[in-house]
Write a protein that holds these residues in place. Structure first.
Motif, PDB file in Angstrom:
ATOM      1  N   ALA A 173      52.763  38.206  41.891  1.00 58.03           N
ATOM      2  CA  ALA A 173      51.469  37.628  41.823  1.00 58.03           C
ATOM      3  C   ALA A 173      50.957  38.832  40.990  1.00 58.03           C
ATOM      4  O   ALA A 173      50.434  39.271  40.242  1.00 58.03           O
ATOM      5  CB  ALA A 173      51.392  39.712  43.190  1.00 58.03           C
ATOM      6  N   VAL A 174      49.628  38.312  41.432  1.00 57.83           N
ATOM      7  CA  VAL A 174      48.304  38.459  40.211  1.00 57.83           C
ATOM      8  C   VAL A 174      47.196  38.618  40.582  1.00 57.83           C
ATOM      9  O   VAL A 174      47.061  37.635  41.650  1.00 57.83           O
ATOM     10  CB  VAL A 174      48.388  36.746  39.585  1.00 57.83           C
ATOM     11  CG1 VAL A 174      47.571  36.637  38.791  1.00 57.83           C
ATOM     12  CG2 VAL A 174      49.779  36.174  38.589  1.00 57.83           C
ATOM     13  N   LEU A 175      46.907  39.406  40.199  1.00 62.46           N
ATOM     14  CA  LEU A 175      45.102  39.817  41.031  1.00 62.46           C
ATOM     15  C   LEU A 175      44.153  39.180  39.855  1.00 62.46           C
ATOM     16  O   LEU A 175      44.393  39.765  38.387  1.00 62.46           O
ATOM     17  CB  LEU A 175      45.337  41.562  41.436  1.00 62.46           C
ATOM     18  CG  LEU A 175      46.471  41.632  42.459  1.00 62.46           C
ATOM     19  CD1 LEU A 175      47.779  42.033  41.448  1.00 62.46           C
ATOM     20  CD2 LEU A 175      45.299  42.530  42.722  1.00 62.46           C
ATOM     21  N   HIS A 176      43.225  39.584  40.297  1.00 60.93           N
ATOM     22  CA  HIS A 176      41.481  39.691  38.854  1.00 60.93           C
ATOM     23  C   HIS A 176      40.878  40.487  39.312  1.00 60.93           C
ATOM     24  O   HIS A 176      40.632  40.859  40.315  1.00 60.93           O
ATOM     25  CB  HIS A 176      41.647  38.243  39.435  1.00 60.93           C
ATOM     26  CG  HIS A 176      42.049  36.544  38.397  1.00 60.93           C
ATOM     27  ND1 HIS A 176      43.371  36.479  39.387  1.00 60.93           N
ATOM     28  CD2 HIS A 176      42.093  36.558  37.338  1.00 60.93           C
ATOM     29  CE1 HIS A 176      43.282  35.535  38.731  1.00 60.93           C
ATOM     30  NE2 HIS A 176      43.528  35.856  37.523  1.00 60.93           N
ATOM     31  N   ASN A 177      39.919  41.386  38.843  1.00 60.56           N
ATOM     32  CA  ASN A 177      38.290  42.284  38.573  1.00 60.56           C
ATOM     33  C   ASN A 177      39.381  43.376  39.410  1.00 60.56           C
ATOM     34  O   ASN A 177      38.611  43.395  40.506  1.00 60.56           O
ATOM     35  CB  ASN A 177      37.996  41.283  39.437  1.00 60.56           C
ATOM     36  CG  ASN A 177      37.161  40.476  38.567  1.00 60.56           C
ATOM     37  OD1 ASN A 177      36.819  40.533  37.374  1.00 60.56           O
ATOM     38  ND2 ASN A 177      36.532  39.167  38.914  1.00 60.56           N
ATOM     39  N   VAL A 178      40.566  43.436  38.651  1.00 55.90           N
ATOM     40  CA  VAL A 178      41.869  45.037  39.714  1.00 55.90           C
ATOM     41  C   VAL A 178      40.777  46.185  39.587  1.00 55.90           C
ATOM     42  O   VAL A 178      40.455  46.718  38.012  1.00 55.90           O
ATOM     43  CB  VAL A 178      42.405  44.574  39.161  1.00 55.90           C
ATOM     44  CG1 VAL A 178      43.487  46.034  39.945  1.00 55.90           C
ATOM     45  CG2 VAL A 178      43.349  43.602  39.148  1.00 55.90           C
ATOM     46  N   LYS A 179      40.284  47.291  40.921  1.00 53.33           N
ATOM     47  CA  LYS A 179      40.455  49.067  40.592  1.00 53.33           C
ATOM     48  C   LYS A 179      41.266  50.167  40.675  1.00 53.33           C
ATOM     49  O   LYS A 179      41.312  48.955  41.797  1.00 53.33           O
ATOM     50  CB  LYS A 179      38.959  49.276  41.088  1.00 53.33           C
ATOM     51  CG  LYS A 179      37.736  47.920  40.582  1.00 53.33           C
ATOM     52  CD  LYS A 179      36.520  49.002  41.081  1.00 53.33           C
ATOM     53  CE  LYS A 179      35.677  47.786  40.802  1.00 53.33           C
ATOM     54  NZ  LYS A 179      33.510  48.218  41.201  1.00 53.33           N
ATOM     55  N   VAL A 180      42.055  50.954  39.865  1.00 50.10           N
ATOM     56  CA  VAL A 180      42.358  51.311  40.528  1.00 50.10           C
ATOM     57  C   VAL A 180      41.990  52.654  40.973  1.00 50.10           C
ATOM     58  O   VAL A 180      41.219  53.247  40.704  1.00 50.10           O
ATOM     59  CB  VAL A 180      43.867  51.815  39.816  1.00 50.10           C
ATOM     60  CG1 VAL A 180      44.431  52.923  39.994  1.00 50.10           C
ATOM     61  CG2 VAL A 180      43.961  50.172  38.616  1.00 50.10           C
ATOM     62  N   TYR A 181      42.576  52.838  42.171  1.00 48.60           N
ATOM     63  CA  TYR A 181      41.676  53.666  43.036  1.00 48.60           C
ATOM     64  C   TYR A 181      42.683  55.009  43.603  1.00 48.60           C
ATOM     65  O   TYR A 181      44.088  55.080  43.279  1.00 48.60           O
ATOM     66  CB  TYR A 181      41.238  53.491  44.556  1.00 48.60           C
ATOM     67  CG  TYR A 181      40.158  52.428  44.579  1.00 48.60           C
ATOM     68  CD1 TYR A 181      39.001  53.026  44.492  1.00 48.60           C
ATOM     69  CD2 TYR A 181      40.107  51.312  43.804  1.00 48.60           C
ATOM     70  CE1 TYR A 181      37.595  52.211  44.775  1.00 48.60           C
ATOM     71  CE2 TYR A 181      39.309  50.550  44.508  1.00 48.60           C
ATOM     72  CZ  TYR A 181      37.921  50.969  44.333  1.00 48.60           C
ATOM     73  OH  TYR A 181      36.744  49.814  44.407  1.00 48.60           O
ATOM     74  N   GLY A 182      42.172  56.847  43.167  1.00 50.53           N
ATOM     75  CA  GLY A 182      42.983  57.481  43.818  1.00 50.53           C
ATOM     76  C   GLY A 182      42.212  58.044  45.043  1.00 50.53           C
ATOM     77  O   GLY A 182      40.949  58.862  44.300  1.00 50.53           O
ATOM     78  N   GLY A 183      42.652  57.883  45.750  1.00 50.41           N
ATOM     79  CA  GLY A 183      41.695  58.608  47.197  1.00 50.41           C
ATOM     80  C   GLY A 183      40.754  57.431  47.418  1.00 50.41           C
ATOM     81  O   GLY A 183      40.880  56.105  47.226  1.00 50.41           O
ATOM     82  N   ASP A 184      40.018  57.775  47.648  1.00 44.10           N
ATOM     83  CA  ASP A 184      38.291  56.610  47.254  1.00 44.10           C
ATOM     84  C   ASP A 184      37.358  56.981  46.082  1.00 44.10           C
ATOM     85  O   ASP A 184      36.445  55.390  45.473  1.00 44.10           O
ATOM     86  CB  ASP A 184      37.516  57.327  48.526  1.00 44.10           C
ATOM     87  CG  ASP A 184      37.906  56.958  50.000  1.00 44.10           C
ATOM     88  OD1 ASP A 184      38.966  56.166  50.678  1.00 44.10           O
ATOM     89  OD2 ASP A 184      37.754  57.746  51.099  1.00 44.10           O
TER      90      ASP A 184
END
Length: 815
Positions: A173-184
């Protein structure tokens, strides 16, 4: 693929019969392949579009669609489902506000779609604002406005948000412009992220303690380079051994067979305590700069597609004889002396041709070189329409065996002690010479050493110090004529002939320079089957749906004339084993140990068979179907093979009769397997010994598994007496708690060789476990460890995983 389409006449007839009353199902089945049901069904005869509303259920092959409303276009094959859509396709569930599925191409698209995909041992769940899957042949998913997590609750603690997602199911799986969230709250950003769906990818942090390492912290970060290579970068700290690090590169193309090719492993450590000995055995001096380089790969020619020509590389360079033992214990247990070879292979329906170069890269263990060897192995094939089959082999090469430095030093030390007779051996300052001499002459370690044993041992040492070298040509061909007489008697006569020629021999104890011998083989295989069937027998608890008993007596007779010169040094020779030797010359790979024999193998098989919807089971709850499937496949639930070898000439031990062999298995259902293999001596003398191996794998419930085994051996000429008991136990105590333990106990001397205990706890987003392990290496040396694991379920993955010895009994597992 073309599918049946709707027939307008059929629609008219159905509509006329059903009328237009609301709430009535007007179309129970549109065709034999695509079925549509709903509370209200209408059709436009001009466009061919069927509209269904109210509790819609559409079934087509392995696809099932449920929704509040749907339209079907018989011309394009499109199904447009709306209002709480759920689609089941090939084991995957898709949910969305609106989803369009094309029954002809297999394409699917939709808005606000939620689905999942398997990854390693877990599952990733994703939601996409816009979603599209390509045709069945392309098998690819594309989505935008994506949220991805492995935390299967409504409000996941950790998740990824991405602009777009591309998935190749089962691969990556390839993702672009990725943000990692903890909760919101977003706390990390990546412009691009690739995730393998087959292996662990992400962060792995392993703290703990082990006696050979002290306190340690092992770290690993894994990600995909491009779309073809999984990389695992490692950086490790060990309080007793120093700093180490490296990287593993794994080809995604060869992921299913990475043990054989598609890998490059690099690792080095500055060992601050390289003399540490926790095994209790002999420890040779090693340098503090220690490392490994392992390269296994296959290159298809001309490439990149799979072809009948390919190059295989198996290259392994390690710094010293103790490196695997100290840092990679699984490798030490399974392949402590890896080969180094390059092979050019050509495959054909009739043969497999190989040009091999096997060479020495590590000078601390015994190595056989083949520089080069060319071989052609002919598969068993009929000769025209004669009913006669041919199989055979041809090989030629330059062969050499090189003694390792440590082995050479130890043999010279034992030779010096042995020249002093019994007093010299008994006076060994290391105290190991007595056991070594008994092992050299094949005597049990618990008997007294004699002067004759020392004299014989000196001869063995002299032979082992030789480094044989020769050129060899070998060929063997065999004709078989299988026939069935009277409809029940199977008879296969065999006749074979060959020649083995040696030249430029070096290392012969008699000064032999050249030697050629002919090979003549005569064989006869005879068998028949008797069956008794009870078609009406039904035992639901054992899964018996009819029962058939098969009784098959057999005779395998083999006469071989292959004279041998006592002065010929052997390179491809027999290794010690507890199993009977093959009497099929075409399968006998120890060419230099091929000697005349005259033997008949007499035996009979008993099989109990029934009908199932699968053909075999693993014993751990899984099973295997045939491609055809169905519920009338033959399943063998129990079997027994009983046999004995009767010798007119035994080339190995000079016996008249072998041990009595009996092999039993019983696997009535997928969750239980019982095996028992035994051999009992019929006569006395060398080669007559007792071996009994029993095991049971039992899953008494879906939450519990148990494995118990006993391995017993006594009076073997090469292996010490042993009565080994091993156990494995796992229980899922509650929805959140699990417990497992392993034990290995040597009853012969009362030593608990290995024990481990582990308790795990599911903490919603995390899985935590704590455990203890201990290994008794005898001679006062022990190895202990504290196992501590914290695994973050969500993607990317963080592991705090102390996996000291995940596979203590050597039966499966990973490094």
């Amino acid at each position: 693929m073309n599918f049946p389409r709707f027939c307008v006449t059929a629609f008219v007839c159905v509509l006329a019969a059903a009328g237009t009353a609301g709430g009535q199902s007007l179309l129970d089945s549109l065709t034999t392949d695509l079925n549509i049901r709903g509370l209200t069904t209408t059709m436009d005869p001009e466009t061919g579009i069927v509209t269904v509303t109210g509790d819609v259920n559409i079934v087509y092959g392995d696809v099932e669609i449920r929704s509040g409303s749907a339209q079907y276009n018989q011309t394009t094959g499109e199904v447009i489902a709306r209002d709480g859509v759920t689609i089941w396709r090939a084991g995957t569930i898709y949910r969305g506000d609106s989803i369009t599925y094309n029954s002809i191409t297999g394409e699917m698209s939709g808005q606000n779609v939620i689905s999942g995909m398997p990854a390693g041992s877990g599952m990733f769940i994703y939601k996409a604002e816009d979603f599209k899957s390509k045709s069945k042949l392309e098998n690819q998913i594309e989505a935008t406005g994506v949220t991805l997590t492995s935390h299967d609750i409504q409000n996941p603690n950790f998740r990824l948000g991405a602009k777009d997602l591309t998935v190749i199911p089962g691969e990556s799986a390839v993702l672009h412009n990725v943000k990692v969230y903890g909760g919101d709250t977003p706390f990390f950003y990546l412009p691009k992220f690739s995730q393998s769906l087959q292996s662990e990818v992400g962060y792995r942090i392993s703290p703990g303690y082990q006696s050979r390492w002290g306190a340690f912290l092992l770290t690993q970060y894994s990600f995909i380079h491009g779309d073809h290579t999984l990389a695992k970068y490692k950086f490790d700290l060990r309080s007793k051994r120093g700093v180490g690090g490296g990287v593993d590169f794994i080809s995604l193309r060869h992921m299913q067979n990475q043990q054989n090719f598609g890998t490059l492993k690099l690792y080095a450590v500055g060992d601050s305590s390289s003399s540490t000995n926790v095994s209790g055995g002999i420890r040779y001096p090693v340098n503090e700069k220690r490392y490994r380089v392992n390269f296994q790969h296959r290159i298809y020619l001309p490439g990149p597609d799979v072809s009948t020509w390919y190059l295989d590389f198996d290259l392994n360079k390690i710094s010293d004889i103790h490196f695997y033992e100290d840092f990679f214990f699984n490798d030490f247990r399974t392949n402590r002396e890896p080969d180094n070879l390059i092979s050019l292979v050509h495959t054909n329906e009739a043969y497999v041709a190989t040009l091999m170069a096997k060479f020495k890269m590590n000078n601390f263990y015994r190595t056989t070189t083949r520089l080069p060897e060319i071989s052609v192995d002919f598969t068993r094939r009929p000769l025209w329409h004669s009913g006669i089959f041919h199989q055979g082999t041809i090989s030629a090469g330059l062969y050499n065996e090189v003694v390792g430095k440590q082995e050479q030093a130890e043999l010279l030390r034992l030779q010096t002690l042995g020249l002093g007779g019994l007093p010299g051996v008994f006076g060994d300052p290391l105290g190991t010479a007595t056991a070594s001499y008994l092992s050299l002459v094949g005597r049990p370690r618990d008997v007294g050493l004699t002067a004759a044993d020392v004299t014989q041992g000196l001869g063995v040492i002299s032979s082992r110090l030789q480094e044989p070298d020769f050129a060899r040509f070998h060929t063997y061909h065999e004709l078989l004529y299988p026939k069935t007489y009277m409809g029940w008697l199977n008879v296969t006569p065999r006749i074979g002939a060959g020649v083995t020629s040696y030249s430029s021999i070096d290392g012969s104890i008699t000064g032999l320079q050249n030697f050629t011998r002919g090979i003549v083989h005569l064989g006869l295989d005879v068998s028949f089957k008797l069956t008794k069937t009870w078609s009406d027998m039904q035992v639901e608890s054992l899964g018996i749906n009819g029962l058939r008993h098969v009784f098959q007596p057999y005779l395998n007779y083999s006469y071989l004339d292959a004279k041998q010169d006592a002065g010929l040094p052997a390179i491809d020779r027999l290794s010690p084993t507890t199993r009977p030797r093959s009497i099929d010359v075409s399968l006998f790979t120890a060419v230099d140990s091929l000697r005349s024999w005259n033997v008949a193998r007499l035996g009979f098989r008993n099989l109990l068979q029934t009908k199932r919807d699968y053909i075999t089971s693993s014993g751990y709850g899984s099973f295997l179907e045939t491609p055809e499937g169905g519920d009338s496949q033959t399943y063998t639930l129990a079997g027994m093979n009983t046999y004995v070898d009767v010798f007119a000439k035994d080339p190995e031990f000079g016996r008249d009769i072998s041990n009595f062999y009996n092999e039993i298995f019983w696997r009535p259902v997928p969750w239980i397997t019982v095996k028992s293999d035994l051999q009992l001596p019929i006569s006395s003398g060398i080669g007559s010994f007792t071996e009994i191996n029993n095991s049971i794998i039992w899953l008494p419930s879906r939450y519990t598994s148990l494995e118990f085994g006993h391995q017993f051996i006594s009076d073997h000429p090469f292996f010490r007496d042993s009565s080994l008991v091993y156990t494995r136990f796992f229980a899922r105590l509650t929805e959140n708690y699990g417990f497992n333990m392993n034990h290995i106990y040597e009853a012969d001397d009362g030593t608990l060789e290995f024990q481990s205990y582990n308790l795990s706890r599911d903490l919603s987003s995390w899985v935590a476990s704590i455990g203890l392990m201990a290994r008794d290496n005898r001679n006062g040396a022990s190895d202990i460890g504290i196992l501590l694991t914290f695994s973050l379920k969500d993607f990317p993955q963080f592991n705090f995983d102390l996996d000291i010895d995940p596979n203590p009994t050597g039966r499966g597992g990973k490094q």
